[in-house]
Design a protein around this motif. Structure first.
Motif, short mmCIF file in Angstrom:
data_model
loop_
_atom_site.label_atom_id
_atom_site.label_comp_id
_atom_site.label_asym_id
_atom_site.label_seq_id
_atom_site.Cartn_x
_atom_site.Cartn_y
_atom_site.Cartn_z
N LEU A 61 59.90 -22.35 80.57
CA LEU A 61 59.52 -21.54 81.72
C LEU A 61 58.32 -22.17 82.42
CD1 LEU A 61 59.70 -18.87 83.40
CD2 LEU A 61 58.15 -17.86 81.70
N LEU A 62 58.44 -22.36 83.71
CA LEU A 62 57.35 -22.88 84.53
C LEU A 62 56.85 -21.76 85.43
CD1 LEU A 62 58.98 -26.26 85.61
CD2 LEU A 62 57.56 -25.82 83.61
N VAL A 63 55.53 -21.57 85.45
CA VAL A 63 54.94 -20.48 86.24
C VAL A 63 53.75 -21.01 87.02
CG1 VAL A 63 53.96 -18.16 86.22
CG2 VAL A 63 55.63 -18.81 84.48
N VAL A 64 53.70 -20.67 88.31
CA VAL A 64 52.64 -21.14 89.19
C VAL A 64 51.46 -20.17 89.16
CG1 VAL A 64 52.03 -21.77 91.55
CG2 VAL A 64 54.34 -22.21 90.69
N GLY A 65 50.29 -20.68 88.83
CA GLY A 65 49.05 -19.90 88.91
C GLY A 65 48.36 -20.18 90.22
N THR A 66 48.15 -19.14 91.03
CA THR A 66 47.60 -19.35 92.38
C THR A 66 46.08 -19.44 92.39
OG1 THR A 66 47.41 -16.98 92.87
CG2 THR A 66 49.54 -18.04 93.32
N GLY A 67 45.44 -18.98 91.33
CA GLY A 67 43.99 -19.00 91.31
C GLY A 67 43.41 -17.64 90.98
N GLY A 126 52.43 -26.00 97.90
CA GLY A 126 51.05 -25.61 98.15
C GLY A 126 50.88 -24.53 99.18
N GLY A 127 51.98 -23.92 99.65
CA GLY A 127 51.86 -22.98 100.76
C GLY A 127 51.03 -21.76 100.49
N PHE A 128 51.36 -20.98 99.48
CA PHE A 128 50.68 -19.75 99.10
C PHE A 128 50.80 -18.72 100.23
CE2 PHE A 128 46.49 -17.58 97.72
CZ PHE A 128 47.16 -16.80 96.81
N THR A 129 51.12 -17.49 99.85
CA THR A 129 51.32 -16.43 100.84
C THR A 129 50.00 -15.92 101.42
OG1 THR A 129 51.39 -14.81 99.03
CG2 THR A 129 53.49 -15.63 99.85
N ARG A 130 48.89 -16.22 100.78
CA ARG A 130 47.59 -15.78 101.28
C ARG A 130 46.81 -16.99 101.78
NH1 ARG A 130 46.52 -10.58 99.95
NH2 ARG A 130 44.28 -10.88 100.26
N HIS A 187 45.98 -15.46 88.50
CA HIS A 187 47.02 -14.77 89.27
C HIS A 187 48.24 -15.67 89.38
CE1 HIS A 187 48.42 -11.64 91.92
NE2 HIS A 187 48.62 -12.49 92.91
N GLN A 188 49.44 -15.11 89.19
CA GLN A 188 50.64 -15.93 89.14
C GLN A 188 51.70 -15.49 90.14
OE1 GLN A 188 51.41 -15.63 84.85
NE2 GLN A 188 50.85 -17.78 84.62
N HIS A 189 52.42 -16.46 90.68
CA HIS A 189 53.50 -16.22 91.62
C HIS A 189 54.79 -16.87 91.14
CE1 HIS A 189 51.41 -14.79 95.60
NE2 HIS A 189 50.96 -14.15 94.54
N GLY A 190 55.19 -18.02 91.72
CA GLY A 190 56.52 -18.59 91.51
C GLY A 190 56.83 -18.95 90.07
N ALA A 191 58.14 -18.95 89.76
CA ALA A 191 58.60 -19.27 88.41
C ALA A 191 59.95 -19.96 88.48
CB ALA A 191 58.70 -18.00 87.56
N ALA A 192 60.21 -20.80 87.48
CA ALA A 192 61.50 -21.50 87.38
C ALA A 192 61.77 -21.80 85.92
CB ALA A 192 61.49 -22.79 88.20
N GLU A 196 45.01 -28.45 91.89
CA GLU A 196 43.94 -28.40 92.89
C GLU A 196 44.34 -27.46 94.02
OE1 GLU A 196 41.01 -29.82 92.66
OE2 GLU A 196 41.50 -30.74 90.73
N GLY A 197 43.72 -26.31 94.09
CA GLY A 197 43.99 -25.37 95.16
C GLY A 197 45.19 -24.47 94.88
N PRO A 198 45.32 -23.38 95.65
CA PRO A 198 46.42 -22.44 95.45
C PRO A 198 47.78 -23.08 95.68
CG PRO A 198 44.69 -21.48 96.81
CD PRO A 198 44.38 -22.94 96.69
N HIS A 199 48.79 -22.58 94.98
CA HIS A 199 50.17 -23.01 95.14
C HIS A 199 51.04 -21.75 95.12
CE1 HIS A 199 48.33 -26.81 94.06
NE2 HIS A 199 49.46 -27.45 94.32
N GLU A 200 52.33 -21.90 95.39
CA GLU A 200 53.18 -20.72 95.51
C GLU A 200 54.42 -20.76 94.63
OE1 GLU A 200 54.47 -16.97 96.83
OE2 GLU A 200 52.54 -17.99 97.09
N ASP A 201 55.26 -21.76 94.77
CA ASP A 201 56.56 -21.75 94.09
C ASP A 201 56.78 -23.08 93.40
OD1 ASP A 201 58.91 -20.64 93.20
OD2 ASP A 201 59.85 -20.48 95.17
#
Length: 457
Positions: free
Chosen positions: A359-365, A410-414, A347-352, A391-396
């Protein structure tokens, strides 16, 4: 002036006042919570003082107490610098290193007078609190020996943020858009929303600002405002007057906001309506463009929805990652979406975007048993990908100006978030293939309180 926090050897929380009538927090010697009066000026409101040791102390006595606490704080093992007009949070030691990563130790506190914020400092939005945190990225930006510098109160549950060339940060909170002078580390304004969002709350589905972006010329800020249970809005703020000047309707839960390279259009990525709203910056006319590579089945309960986007400068297309499997490439002129393959399977969230187009994309897990764990996808312009385990979920994510380092919040919305930033050396990705090479493993840097949005000053 805004509130200031500090700590002494007792480790508790004290609130007093600063000269501008702001809220000041510190601690007494027993670690008790002490709250001082809020001075507004002649004829202003003065509140009582609460705590186990102080019930009704005069302002002079409280001020002296805070000075003593500040001196004591310089002798503790981990306080933070408290600058005028800021909220300083305790400089706590980092958590133990997780497998496959390195955890940096917090730096020794500064005992000198506060100095202007150094270039390259990280700024994160503390979604689990009411602050933004300034973070020293460590030696050469590597994360080593880095740590939090100070935190500034901005408003409830800050989500996204953006920083202009003038050094002002614009932070989307549940209450309004906060304006922060990043050099002085103080909040200078809180701009309320025109949109009615209901009671101010916290949590994943709270109302208020989410995605936020600056126009290329710096004259306007665009913030996506979530309205719980309905469609959101895009509010336009004049950066000179610091007032909302216009509002346009967008989709549900505008996670992200981006601006076209020429500044003519603004794009709200609407998580719960499977679409992107294009807003004409001059006329505020809107166009809805569906972006649903997996379809819209499941509605609000679906995981397979858009989260974040980036605008590719050379052609103005929007790149929206989905599930580490599909990259949706949206042409905003035609509304057409083409799909490119991705390989992270998470599952993916933030990107830059890095300066060279990487392209950098954050995989939350994982969201399913067959999914992979959290990761950072590093996708070259030709589509080749490297996957960096996290290690662990991340967000942006934000990337350094030279493209050499990625900073992942490392915040993650969930649930499952952690209070820190993972620092990834993008120039040493080949070393990650060697399990015996610990030198360039990602570094976990403790900072912030459920940090979501991030910017590099």
């Amino acid at each position: 002036m805004t509130g200031v926090r500090g700590v002494d050897a007792g480790g508790g929380d004290v609130r007093g006042v600063d000269a501008g009538g702001g809220d000041v927090r510190g601690v007494d010697g027993r670690g008790s919570d002490v709250r001082g009066s809020d001075v507004r000026g002649s004829g202003g409101r003065t509140t009582g003082v609460r705590g186990s040791r102080v019930r009704a102390a005069p302002l002079r006595r409280l001020t002296l107490g805070l000075l003593v606490a500040a001196v004591l704080a310089g002798c503790t093992t981990a306080p933070t610098e408290v600058a005028p007009g800021t909220t300083g949070t305790p400089h706590t030691p980092n958590a133990p290193a997780a497998s496959g990563s390195t955890t940096t130790a917090a730096p020794a506190p500064s005992r000198s007078a506060p100095t202007p914020t150094p270039e390259g400092t990280l700024l994160v939005a503390d979604f689990g609190s009411d602050t933004v945190t300034f973070v020293d990225p460590g030696r050469d930006g590597s994360g080593r020996n880095g740590g939090p510098i100070a935190s500034v109160e901005v408003g409830t549950a800050p989500y996204g943020l953006v920083v202009g060339e003038d050094g002002r940060a614009w932070v989307a909170t549940a209450e309004g858009v906060a304006v922060v002078d990043t050099q002085r580390r103080t909040r200078i304004a809180l701009i309320p929303y025109e949109t009615e969002t209901g009671p101010v709350t916290t949590g994943e589905y709270r109302g208020g600002g989410m995605g936020i972006a600056l126009a290329p010329d710096g004259r306007h800020v665009y913030v996506g405002v979530n309205v719980p249970g309905g469609n959101g809005t895009l509010e336009v703020i004049d950066t000179a007057t610091r007032e909302v000047t216009a509002t346009a309707g967008v989709g549900r839960r505008p996670f992200d906001v981006d601006v076209s390279p020429d500044g003519r259009e603004v794009y709200a990525t609407n998580h719960d309506s499977f679409d992107v709203t294009a807003v004409d910056a001059d006329t505020l006319r809107t166009r809805r463009m569906e972006v649903a590579p997996y379809g819209t089945e499941g509605g609000l309960g679906s995981w397979l929805k858009p989260h974040y986007a980036v605008v590719r400068p050379q052609d103005g297309t929007l790149l929206l990652p989905f599930e580490g499997e599909r990259l949706a490439v949206l042409d905003p002129r035609s509304g057409k979406v083409t799909i490119e393959r991705m390989t992270a399977d998470t599952h993916q969230h933030g990107a830059a975007l890095a300066p060279d187009g990487t392209l950098l994309v954050v995989g939350t897990g994982p969201i399913g048993s067959a999914d992979e764990g959290p990761s950072l996808t590093v996708r070259a312009p030709d589509g080749e990908e490297r996957i960096v385990p996290l290690e662990g979920p991340h967000e942006d994510v934000a990337v350094s100006a030279d493209g050499s380092t990625a900073y992942v919040t490392g915040g993650f919305t969930r649930d499952g978030y952690w209070n820190g930033i993972t620092v990834v050396d993008l120039d040493s990705l080949d070393d990650l293939d060697d399990p015996n090479n610990e030198k360039n493993k990602p570094i976990r840097l403790s900072a912030g309180n459920r940090p979501l949005g991030i910017a590099i000053l």
